[in-house]
Enzyme design. Structure first.
Site, PDB file in Angstrom:
ATOM      1  N   GLY A  98       0.821  -1.212   0.000  1.00 50.13           N
ATOM      2  CA  GLY A  98       0.000   0.000   0.000  1.00 50.13           C
ATOM      3  C   GLY A  98       0.850   1.254   0.000  1.00 50.13           C
ATOM      4  O   GLY A  98       2.088   1.182   0.031  1.00 50.13           O
ATOM      5  N   GLN A  99       0.199   2.411  -0.047  1.00 50.26           N
ATOM      6  CA  GLN A  99       0.932   3.696  -0.091  1.00 50.26           C
ATOM      7  C   GLN A  99       1.911   3.815   1.077  1.00 50.26           C
ATOM      8  O   GLN A  99       3.086   4.112   0.906  1.00 50.26           O
ATOM      9  CB  GLN A  99      -0.019   4.873   0.061  1.00 50.26           C
ATOM     10  CG  GLN A  99      -1.123   5.038  -0.896  1.00 50.26           C
ATOM     11  CD  GLN A  99      -1.698   6.432  -0.738  1.00 50.26           C
ATOM     12  OE1 GLN A  99      -1.095   7.404  -1.193  1.00 50.26           O
ATOM     13  NE2 GLN A  99      -2.842   6.539  -0.099  1.00 50.26           N
ATOM     14  N   VAL A 100       1.382   3.616   2.296  1.00 44.43           N
ATOM     15  CA  VAL A 100       2.225   3.769   3.490  1.00 44.43           C
ATOM     16  C   VAL A 100       3.184   2.587   3.595  1.00 44.43           C
ATOM     17  O   VAL A 100       4.357   2.751   3.956  1.00 44.43           O
ATOM     18  CB  VAL A 100       1.342   3.913   4.754  1.00 44.43           C
ATOM     19  CG1 VAL A 100       2.199   3.905   6.019  1.00 44.43           C
ATOM     20  CG2 VAL A 100       0.523   5.210   4.685  1.00 44.43           C
ATOM     21  N   ASP A 147       1.775  -8.856   2.088  1.00 47.48           N
ATOM     22  CA  ASP A 147       0.710  -8.110   1.426  1.00 47.48           C
ATOM     23  C   ASP A 147      -0.432  -9.066   1.132  1.00 47.48           C
ATOM     24  O   ASP A 147      -0.378 -10.244   1.499  1.00 47.48           O
ATOM     25  CB  ASP A 147       1.215  -7.406   0.162  1.00 47.48           C
ATOM     26  CG  ASP A 147       1.826  -8.374  -0.833  1.00 47.48           C
ATOM     27  OD1 ASP A 147       1.475  -9.566  -0.779  1.00 47.48           O
ATOM     28  OD2 ASP A 147       2.650  -7.949  -1.652  1.00 47.48           O
ATOM     29  N   ALA A 199      -5.230  -1.962   5.308  1.00 47.54           N
ATOM     30  CA  ALA A 199      -6.582  -1.545   5.687  1.00 47.54           C
ATOM     31  C   ALA A 199      -7.495  -1.697   4.489  1.00 47.54           C
ATOM     32  O   ALA A 199      -7.035  -1.738   3.346  1.00 47.54           O
ATOM     33  CB  ALA A 199      -6.585  -0.088   6.165  1.00 47.54           C
ATOM     34  N   TYR A 211     -16.481   3.030   6.812  1.00 46.32           N
ATOM     35  CA  TYR A 211     -15.011   2.998   6.923  1.00 46.32           C
ATOM     36  C   TYR A 211     -14.567   3.563   8.277  1.00 46.32           C
ATOM     37  O   TYR A 211     -13.793   2.934   9.004  1.00 46.32           O
ATOM     38  CB  TYR A 211     -14.391   3.801   5.775  1.00 46.32           C
ATOM     39  CG  TYR A 211     -12.916   4.081   5.919  1.00 46.32           C
ATOM     40  CD1 TYR A 211     -11.967   3.080   5.749  1.00 46.32           C
ATOM     41  CD2 TYR A 211     -12.460   5.369   6.225  1.00 46.32           C
ATOM     42  CE1 TYR A 211     -10.610   3.347   5.890  1.00 46.32           C
ATOM     43  CE2 TYR A 211     -11.106   5.643   6.352  1.00 46.32           C
ATOM     44  CZ  TYR A 211     -10.185   4.626   6.188  1.00 46.32           C
ATOM     45  OH  TYR A 211      -8.838   4.898   6.332  1.00 46.32           O
ATOM     46  N   THR A 245      -9.499   0.495   2.563  1.00 39.58           N
ATOM     47  CA  THR A 245      -9.488   1.968   2.489  1.00 39.58           C
ATOM     48  C   THR A 245     -10.459   2.540   1.450  1.00 39.58           C
ATOM     49  O   THR A 245     -10.474   3.754   1.246  1.00 39.58           O
ATOM     50  CB  THR A 245      -8.062   2.476   2.150  1.00 39.58           C
ATOM     51  OG1 THR A 245      -7.609   1.809   0.968  1.00 39.58           O
ATOM     52  CG2 THR A 245      -7.089   2.219   3.280  1.00 39.58           C
ATOM     53  N   TRP A 293      -6.007  12.123   4.778  1.00 39.53           N
ATOM     54  CA  TRP A 293      -5.790  12.539   3.385  1.00 39.53           C
ATOM     55  C   TRP A 293      -4.407  12.068   2.886  1.00 39.53           C
ATOM     56  O   TRP A 293      -3.600  12.873   2.403  1.00 39.53           O
ATOM     57  CB  TRP A 293      -5.910  14.063   3.273  1.00 39.53           C
ATOM     58  CG  TRP A 293      -7.257  14.640   3.599  1.00 39.53           C
ATOM     59  CD1 TRP A 293      -8.234  14.075   4.375  1.00 39.53           C
ATOM     60  CD2 TRP A 293      -7.784  15.903   3.173  1.00 39.53           C
ATOM     61  NE1 TRP A 293      -9.324  14.911   4.451  1.00 39.53           N
ATOM     62  CE2 TRP A 293      -9.078  16.036   3.711  1.00 39.53           C
ATOM     63  CE3 TRP A 293      -7.280  16.920   2.388  1.00 39.53           C
ATOM     64  CZ2 TRP A 293      -9.878  17.149   3.493  1.00 39.53           C
ATOM     65  CZ3 TRP A 293      -8.070  18.039   2.167  1.00 39.53           C
ATOM     66  CH2 TRP A 293      -9.347  18.141   2.705  1.00 39.53           C
TER      67      TRP A 293
END
Ligand SMILES: NC(=O)c1ccc[n+]([C@@H]2O[C@H](COP(=O)([O-])OP(=O)(O)OC[C@H]3O[C@@H](n4cnc5c(N)ncnc54)[C@H](OP(=O)(O)O)[C@@H]3O)[C@@H](O)[C@H]2O)c1
Length: 305
Positions: A14-16, A34, A63, A128, A65, A153
């Site tokens: 994921g992004q993080v 993952d 998560a 969510y 998301t 965000w």
């Protein structure tokens, strides 16, 4: 604690997760998981993963998301956002490991005029937010050595996010209407990962004292705030300059004119004071952090942190 802590990054794609991999490289021995390797919606798989790896630190960046889709998949969202964190917390407690978990500004209803503090009452407006709140509460009930960072965000050079969506839309359209009455703090995956590493190192070295001194819930966002419209304006100003993207014409839009399946808070700006008071950590302003993302996007081989 050995000199070489075993770090398990869950949600590593994921992004993080991607930025955590970058930030923690060279810090102990990193194992990544993952969705392809472990489905967190399955508690047995989650438990087996931790028992196999026996980490000193679990970084949970996974998560569900998809905020709007969660409205029609509440059970799946709850399994990933609430049950999985509980299982990770239970397994961390068994191992005396540190669990780092991320939560969201969407636990709040947005009615407050000032930045939200950790002691404010959550009141999520959507599935969510409700499932993420349940995840926070589950970890707190289990206790032990845990850190929950509520952020907002999130965007960065990789993954699904507002900035990359804006850049794609700019290639397809000459005009965009963007919501201008929701306030928040755009926060980069880069800043989050960097702060997480700093705090994790401090915790493992004993710099912050005993778990009773530091375990808990903290807000962690980039400094300053804006609206989605303000964020889009800054993105296109930077993109024109840094990436030579032709900026589309932007029109501010009211939330009521942009109906979505999930309701979103009007004000979800979080106060980061507690994080600073406890750990001495402050994230960059969202404008400065945006520059780092452009730097990463314009020179792919370059690690901005
Ligand atoms: N994005 C935001 O704006 C935002 C705002 C506030 C807080 N947060 C929180 O910040 C944290 C990191 O978010 P992010 O933006 O990095 O999210 P993201 O990019 O959507 O990454 C989440 C990762 O979780 C994985 N995942 C989803 N379901 C899974 C499952 N059943 N088993 C295993 N892995 C699964 C996803 O895999 P796939 O991609 O393969 O599905 C993805 O790699 C999350 O806790 C999120 O709630 C995010």
């Amino acid at each position: 604690m050995t000199n070489q802590p075993q770090i398990l990054i869950v949600g590593a794609a994921g992004q993080v997760g991607v930025e955590l991999q970058r930030s923690f490289s060279g810090f102990g021995s990193v194992v990544t998981a993952d969705l392809e390797s472990v489905d967190l919606a399955d508690a047995d798989q989650t438990r087996a993963l931790v028992r196999r790896v026996k980490p000193d630190v679990i970084l949970n960046a996974a998560a569900y998301t998809a905020v709007d889709r969660a409205e029609s998949q509440p059970d799946l969202a709850a399994a990933i956002n609430a049950t999985a964190p509980r299982v990770l917390a239970e397994e961390a407690l068994r191992l005396n490991a540190l669990l780092v978990h991320y939560s969201t500004d969407y636990v709040f209803d947005g009615q407050k005029q000032q930045p939200w503090v950790e002691s404010d009452e959550p009141n999520p407006l959507n599935v969510y937010g409700a499932t993420k709140l349940a995840g926070e509460q589950a970890i707190q009930q289990v206790g032990g050595r845990f850190l929950i960072f509520r952020t907002s965000w999130v965007y960065g050079p990789h993954g699904n996010n507002f900035l990359l969506t804006m850049l794609r839309l700019a290639r397809e359209r000459s005009h965009l209407s963007i919501v201008d009455d929701q306030f928040g703090s755009p926060t980069t995956s880069i800043e989050l990962a960097h702060a997480t590493r700093t705090i994790t190192e401090g915790v493992l070295s004993g710099q912050f004292g005993a778990p009773t001194d530091w375990a808990g819930l903290y807000h962690m966002t980039c400094a300053d705030s804006t609206t989605w419209f303000g964020f889009a304006k800054a993105i296109f100003a930077g993109a024109e300059h840094r990436l030579h993207v032709k900026p589309p014409e932007l029109t501010p839009l009211a939330t009521k004119d942009y109906p979505t399946p999930a309701k979103r808070p009007h004000n979800s700006v979080l106060s980061n004071q507690k994080l600073y008071d406890r750990f001495g950590v402050r994230l960059a302003s969202w404008q400065t952090a945006l520059e780092d993302v452009f730097q990463a996007l314009s020179s792919p081989g370059n690690d901005p942190k």
